[in-house]
Design an enzyme around this catalytic site. Structure first.
Site, PDB file in Angstrom:
ATOM      1  N   LYS A 108      40.160  -8.548  39.819  1.00 44.88           N
ATOM      2  CA  LYS A 108      38.803  -8.951  39.448  1.00 44.88           C
ATOM      3  C   LYS A 108      38.496 -10.356  39.975  1.00 44.88           C
ATOM      4  O   LYS A 108      37.405 -10.614  40.469  1.00 44.88           O
ATOM      5  CB  LYS A 108      38.643  -8.929  37.921  1.00 44.88           C
ATOM      6  CG  LYS A 108      38.629  -7.512  37.344  1.00 44.88           C
ATOM      7  CD  LYS A 108      38.795  -7.499  35.846  1.00 44.88           C
ATOM      8  CE  LYS A 108      39.011  -6.063  35.345  1.00 44.88           C
ATOM      9  NZ  LYS A 108      39.459  -6.019  33.948  1.00 44.88           N
ATOM     10  N   GLN A 126      40.066  -9.893  28.050  1.00 48.88           N
ATOM     11  CA  GLN A 126      41.006  -8.918  28.595  1.00 48.88           C
ATOM     12  C   GLN A 126      41.744  -8.207  27.461  1.00 48.88           C
ATOM     13  O   GLN A 126      42.356  -8.846  26.615  1.00 48.88           O
ATOM     14  CB  GLN A 126      42.008  -9.624  29.526  1.00 48.88           C
ATOM     15  CG  GLN A 126      42.883  -8.679  30.333  1.00 48.88           C
ATOM     16  CD  GLN A 126      42.096  -7.824  31.322  1.00 48.88           C
ATOM     17  OE1 GLN A 126      41.281  -8.328  32.093  1.00 48.88           O
ATOM     18  NE2 GLN A 126      42.308  -6.516  31.301  1.00 48.88           N
ATOM     19  N   ASP A 169      31.250  -6.360  29.897  1.00 53.05           N
ATOM     20  CA  ASP A 169      32.078  -5.158  29.725  1.00 53.05           C
ATOM     21  C   ASP A 169      31.289  -4.039  29.031  1.00 53.05           C
ATOM     22  O   ASP A 169      31.697  -2.878  29.074  1.00 53.05           O
ATOM     23  CB  ASP A 169      33.322  -5.489  28.878  1.00 53.05           C
ATOM     24  CG  ASP A 169      34.582  -5.563  29.723  1.00 53.05           C
ATOM     25  OD1 ASP A 169      34.563  -5.059  30.864  1.00 53.05           O
ATOM     26  OD2 ASP A 169      35.586  -6.114  29.242  1.00 53.05           O
TER      27      ASP A 169
END
Lengths: 241, 241
Positions: free
Chosen positions: B2, B46, B69
């Protein structure tokens, strides 16, 4: 009906009738007032709203602690997500599951077909059935062959709003059928000129299904009962804090 | 991956590595700090988080304007509801739809089967397919006969996390298959001792499917691209205001 049911069980209900031309800001101010009132444990905005009012905006303003209809997107999101619990479940979907459970219908591992995908019934009931471990298919107006899919279902939730669209031959013998539809059809033999029928052809359906709810009298009263239950739960939560 | 992708397209990314034993309150304080920072347009926590931290609580603290997200329950609720638009769509589900569309796969009116019902992939992708007018079935670990249901699907989204569970014989000839699974299986011929495989037996599947994504290399890079897209959209929204 909701008012009467409240009176019967001892829930104090307050009607606030605003004129159809009420400005959106005024309606929202009223919602805020009820949000802030510690005597109020549940707020229900009767839908549909007049066209000049943004339904989404108004419903989002209801405090999620008082959202007894369970339509706040935060409640729907938590209903959808594994491991999350909404404060309130929408009443009709909650009532459908209650009807199945009380009738001894096993949901886990069964094929369930939901006909219709409305925010009020079809969508949330499909999410509840999935959480209860059914294998769920949602059939809707863009499904080319609904009958073939419905015929595989152990559990059918009919919430399409199409008078008697589901025929007896569309059902798997022994299926559990919950008919949420309430459709007015012409009936010159009645004084009113119409009668209410479900989304399932009841005369045919009851010969094939293992169990089936009638319209009227099936899901409707259960929905009201769930609204009362949500309100009671909301009050208990506040008092317990 | 990412980080590298951000650098390539010119998005400034900041890594904040907290120790595994970080107190929950400290992690949440960090999220609040990023929420308040006008230079930050997207926040990604994360997962998975260490066991002593409540994942739900942390994710709910992310400002929904920066929830790139798309896992905030308010975003998931709006994704589920007809007529509502979430600020961000979860990246992998969004990527699955993008892959289908760019491959010319028609979704409307088609039978779609989603295998798996996780909050991250299975559930939201099923909601997206439903919004795109597919007839959607969600198959999961409690489904007794997944192969019979998968065999009816024009579109299969495999997100069960079960190495090569879906055989070629389970697929309808010509089906579009998106394989989200990434499973490590022993492979003594590799230096690492393992290799990555999908939820679909690719060797068999590619002989039956009309189109199929490989693992690795299929959905993964698309997910990263969607994350970048969400971040860009978030920034544009702020700058446009």
């Amino acid at each position: 009906m909701k008012r009467k049911a409240c009176a019967e069980v001892g829930i104090k209900s307050i009607d606030i009738d605003l004129p159809e031309e009420v400005p959106e800001a005024e309606l929202i101010a009223k919602v805020h007032e009820l949000n802030a009132d510690p005597e109020v444990h549940g707020i229900l905005v009767q839908l549909p709203l007049p066209k000049h009012i943004n339904e989404e905006k108004v419903l989002t303003e209801i405090s999620i602690d008082k959202d007894v209809d369970g339509f706040h997107p935060l409640n729907i999101g938590k209903l959808a997500m594994k491991g999350r619990d909404p404060l309130f479940l929408p009443c009709t979907p909650k009532g459908c599951i209650e009807l199945l459970k009380r009738s001894g219908v096993i949901i886990k591992g069964k094929r369930a077909v939901v006909v219709g995908r409305s925010n009020i019934v079809g969508l949330p009931v499909s999410l509840l059935l999935l959480k209860a471990d059914a294998t769920v298919t949602v059939v809707h107006s863009r499904t080319p062959d609904p009958e073939n899919i419905i015929r595989e279902a152990d559990i059918v939730i009919a919430a399409a709003g199409q008078a008697m669209m589901i025929k007896g031959s569309w059902l798997k013998p022994g299926a559990a059928v919950i008919d949420v539809g309430t459709n007015a059809v012409d009936d010159p033999s009645r004084k009113s000129g119409y009668r209410l029928v479900g989304d399932v052809d009841y005369q045919e359906g009851c010969k094939v299904a293992g169990c089936i709810t009638p319209v009227p009298g099936g899901v409707g009263p259960m929905t009201v009962a769930m609204l009362l239950k949500n309100t009671l739960d909301g009050a208990k939560r506040v008092i317990g804090q």
